[in-house]
Design a protein around this motif. Sequence first.
Motif, PDB file in Angstrom:
ATOM      1  N   PRO A  15       0.817  -1.216   0.000  1.00  0.00           N
ATOM      2  CA  PRO A  15       0.000   0.000   0.000  1.00  0.00           C
ATOM      3  C   PRO A  15       0.853   1.268   0.000  1.00  0.00           C
ATOM      4  N   ASP A  16       2.090   1.164   0.465  1.00  0.00           N
ATOM      5  CA  ASP A  16       2.968   2.339   0.493  1.00  0.00           C
ATOM      6  C   ASP A  16       3.280   2.833  -0.919  1.00  0.00           C
ATOM      7  N   PHE A  17       3.195   1.919  -1.890  1.00  0.00           N
ATOM      8  CA  PHE A  17       3.639   2.266  -3.240  1.00  0.00           C
ATOM      9  C   PHE A  17       2.476   2.372  -4.231  1.00  0.00           C
ATOM     10  N   LEU A  18       1.245   2.411  -3.721  1.00  0.00           N
ATOM     11  CA  LEU A  18       0.081   2.529  -4.605  1.00  0.00           C
ATOM     12  C   LEU A  18       0.199   3.793  -5.451  1.00  0.00           C
ATOM     13  N   PRO A  19      -0.102   3.727  -6.740  1.00  0.00           N
ATOM     14  CA  PRO A  19      -0.112   4.966  -7.525  1.00  0.00           C
ATOM     15  C   PRO A  19      -1.113   5.959  -6.913  1.00  0.00           C
ATOM     16  N   ALA A  20      -0.748   7.245  -6.950  1.00  0.00           N
ATOM     17  CA  ALA A  20      -1.547   8.255  -6.248  1.00  0.00           C
ATOM     18  C   ALA A  20      -3.046   8.207  -6.579  1.00  0.00           C
ATOM     19  N   PRO A  21      -3.449   8.079  -7.857  1.00  0.00           N
ATOM     20  CA  PRO A  21      -4.895   8.071  -8.120  1.00  0.00           C
ATOM     21  C   PRO A  21      -5.622   6.924  -7.410  1.00  0.00           C
ATOM     22  N   GLN A  22      -4.961   5.776  -7.355  1.00  0.00           N
ATOM     23  CA  GLN A  22      -5.572   4.625  -6.663  1.00  0.00           C
ATOM     24  C   GLN A  22      -5.652   4.870  -5.160  1.00  0.00           C
ATOM     25  N   LEU A  23      -4.606   5.489  -4.655  1.00  0.00           N
ATOM     26  CA  LEU A  23      -4.589   5.790  -3.222  1.00  0.00           C
ATOM     27  C   LEU A  23      -5.726   6.754  -2.879  1.00  0.00           C
ATOM     28  N   ARG A  24      -5.921   7.782  -3.706  1.00  0.00           N
ATOM     29  CA  ARG A  24      -6.995   8.763  -3.447  1.00  0.00           C
ATOM     30  C   ARG A  24      -8.369   8.076  -3.500  1.00  0.00           C
ATOM     31  N   GLN A  25      -8.509   7.171  -4.452  1.00  0.00           N
ATOM     32  CA  GLN A  25      -9.778   6.435  -4.589  1.00  0.00           C
ATOM     33  C   GLN A  25     -10.054   5.599  -3.337  1.00  0.00           C
ATOM     34  N   LEU A  26      -9.014   4.943  -2.899  1.00  0.00           N
ATOM     35  CA  LEU A  26      -9.134   4.115  -1.695  1.00  0.00           C
ATOM     36  C   LEU A  26      -9.489   4.987  -0.486  1.00  0.00           C
ATOM     37  N   ALA A 257      14.278   5.089   4.679  1.00  0.00           N
ATOM     38  CA  ALA A 257      15.743   5.119   4.675  1.00  0.00           C
ATOM     39  C   ALA A 257      16.284   6.502   4.330  1.00  0.00           C
ATOM     40  N   GLN A 258      15.486   7.328   3.659  1.00  0.00           N
ATOM     41  CA  GLN A 258      15.958   8.673   3.271  1.00  0.00           C
ATOM     42  C   GLN A 258      16.106   9.609   4.473  1.00  0.00           C
ATOM     43  N   GLN A 259      15.431   9.320   5.543  1.00  0.00           N
ATOM     44  CA  GLN A 259      15.429  10.182   6.748  1.00  0.00           C
ATOM     45  C   GLN A 259      15.148  11.637   6.385  1.00  0.00           C
ATOM     46  N   SER A 260      14.109  11.817   5.611  1.00  0.00           N
ATOM     47  CA  SER A 260      13.829  13.163   5.136  1.00  0.00           C
ATOM     48  C   SER A 260      12.316  13.380   5.146  1.00  0.00           C
ATOM     49  N   GLY A 261      11.762  13.499   6.330  1.00  0.00           N
ATOM     50  CA  GLY A 261      10.313  13.642   6.472  1.00  0.00           C
ATOM     51  C   GLY A 261       9.665  12.309   6.785  1.00  0.00           C
ATOM     52  N   LEU A 262       8.446  12.375   7.332  1.00  0.00           N
ATOM     53  CA  LEU A 262       7.745  11.151   7.739  1.00  0.00           C
ATOM     54  C   LEU A 262       6.578  10.880   6.799  1.00  0.00           C
ATOM     55  N   HIS A 263       6.540   9.670   6.261  1.00  0.00           N
ATOM     56  CA  HIS A 263       5.421   9.259   5.403  1.00  0.00           C
ATOM     57  C   HIS A 263       4.199   9.001   6.280  1.00  0.00           C
ATOM     58  N   VAL A 264       3.101   9.670   5.955  1.00  0.00           N
ATOM     59  CA  VAL A 264       1.859   9.397   6.684  1.00  0.00           C
ATOM     60  C   VAL A 264       1.255   8.125   6.099  1.00  0.00           C
ATOM     61  N   LEU A 265       0.820   7.209   6.930  1.00  0.00           N
ATOM     62  CA  LEU A 265       0.186   5.993   6.397  1.00  0.00           C
ATOM     63  C   LEU A 265      -1.216   6.378   5.942  1.00  0.00           C
ATOM     64  N   GLU A 266      -1.219   7.002   4.762  1.00  0.00           N
ATOM     65  CA  GLU A 266      -2.394   7.719   4.274  1.00  0.00           C
ATOM     66  C   GLU A 266      -3.583   6.831   3.950  1.00  0.00           C
ATOM     67  N   ASP A 267      -3.340   5.558   3.719  1.00  0.00           N
ATOM     68  CA  ASP A 267      -4.483   4.688   3.454  1.00  0.00           C
ATOM     69  C   ASP A 267      -5.294   4.467   4.737  1.00  0.00           C
ATOM     70  N   TYR A 268      -4.687   4.783   5.889  1.00  0.00           N
ATOM     71  CA  TYR A 268      -5.402   4.673   7.165  1.00  0.00           C
ATOM     72  C   TYR A 268      -5.709   6.027   7.813  1.00  0.00           C
ATOM     73  N   PHE A 269      -4.829   7.003   7.574  1.00  0.00           N
ATOM     74  CA  PHE A 269      -4.969   8.300   8.269  1.00  0.00           C
ATOM     75  C   PHE A 269      -4.876   9.425   7.249  1.00  0.00           C
ATOM     76  N   TYR A 270      -5.921  10.242   7.155  1.00  0.00           N
ATOM     77  CA  TYR A 270      -5.931  11.293   6.144  1.00  0.00           C
ATOM     78  C   TYR A 270      -5.435  12.604   6.764  1.00  0.00           C
ATOM     79  N   PRO A 271      -4.324  13.167   6.222  1.00  0.00           N
ATOM     80  CA  PRO A 271      -3.759  14.381   6.829  1.00  0.00           C
ATOM     81  C   PRO A 271      -4.219  15.666   6.141  1.00  0.00           C
ATOM     82  N   GLU A 272      -4.404  16.704   6.930  1.00  0.00           N
ATOM     83  CA  GLU A 272      -4.598  18.056   6.396  1.00  0.00           C
ATOM     84  C   GLU A 272      -3.744  18.987   7.249  1.00  0.00           C
TER      85      GLU A 272
END
Length: 440
Positions: A15-26, A257-272
């Motif tokens: 789910p971390d690598f879902l293409p953005a349109p699919q992620l938004r749909q989900l 591994a990039q240590q450059s910001g935190l990925h929000v687990l967006e499929d579970y938590f929607y950030p604004e």
Amino acid sequence: MNATFQSTFHPVSAPDFLPAPQLRQLQMARLSRILQHAYDRVPLFRERLQQRDLTPSSIRHLEDISRLPFTQKSDLRDTYPFGLFAMDIHDVVRLHASSGTTGKPIVVAYSREDIQVWSNAMERCFAAYGMNANDIIQNAYGYGLFTGGLGAHYGGESLGATVIPISGGNTERQLMVMKDFGVTAICCTPSYFVHLCERIQDLNVDLASLPLRTGVFGAEPWSDAMRDRIQEMTGIRAYDIYGLSEIVGPGVACECAQQSGLHVLEDYFYPEIIDPDTEEPLPDGTEGELVLTTLSKFAMPMIRYRTRDITAIIPEPCACGRSLRRIRRISRRSDDMFIIRGVNVYPSQIETAMLRVEGTTPHYQIVLTRQHSLDQIAVQIEVTPQIFSDTVKAIEASRRRIQQEIENLTGIRVTVELVRPGAVPRSEGKAQRIVDKRNV
Ligand code: DLL
């Protein structure tokens, strides 16, 4: 909708690598479902929607979310203990609670599925740090009502790693376990890890000779300067993990591994991100208050929860290839700001400034007092034994440099007191950075 992707490569991270349109749909499908669920079962949420002439079906696109009312910590307090639950208590399999500085704690609930979602979120965080089933995890987050211990525990087991549920405290035992059990990863607050490292040095144990290579640090703000110190001192990779009880606990967002910001687990938590004063949504890249909506939590859904944590959504994609958007590391809360002589100051600024000076340690406390109705700020900073045994002149020179660095960064002149190693009280969990003596 089924979000589990079958992949022989790395199913847990798919789910971390879902293409953005699919992620938004989900996200949209999950948002509709959770809104209906909350509307049907949480009177407070239903009433607030009705007052605005809204129903769950008024929200047709993700952007429409900004039409919905916010939820705040006071809503949890006012409905204490179970008023925001969206399930019968008999369908709730776990309760956690978080104590505030005043009054009653807030209570949060999980169904069986909610626990699975949480475990999966934590597992994906661990995987993003490069951990796998071969890791031996020393879980020194507190077990109990605090979400840190059990959150990391379930995530680690879900990953297939070996979890040592040591919980916080008992530093000597922590070090024994780290050495004897071949620990490869440790979970705790960054301030507690620094404390552990110092004890290791006192015991003349060489950390580099141990298999420890990953640190999973969160539950309190820490700076990049502190990360650099930790990594240099220990040779491990120190990763940030973010979360809060109201949303799920740890596992809302994590570094990769990039240590450059935190990925929000967006499929579970929607950030604004909103402006905390006007409450208007802010564009990506602009700093403001993080607001989160749980998309897959059914015992206690949180719709547009105001976290009070200040960050920004990073507009650029991450080099790791995850489509999950990133937030900047959370350096402060809107409510841990203090105003001194008209200037807004955050503990994180003081930390960053003081760590620029060699010989300082990340142990410090900010003491606020009032003299003749004027606010005074003193910063007590621990220094290394080498500095502390220097000549009076050399100590005074360090003190002035630190004072200058803090003044340059914050614009205010503070009283800096250099204190002996070990003088600042240690915490097994979150460090207490501010001691406010103005009202006593
Ligand atoms: O601290 C959950 C957690 C446990 C997160 C273990 C990470 C690791 P609470 O006790 O409810 O939950 O506190 C949540 O802590 O709103 C932030 O202000 C702060 N916080 C949590 N993680 C970070 C972080 C847990 N990585 C509150 N950086 C949040 C900065 C953090 N602040």
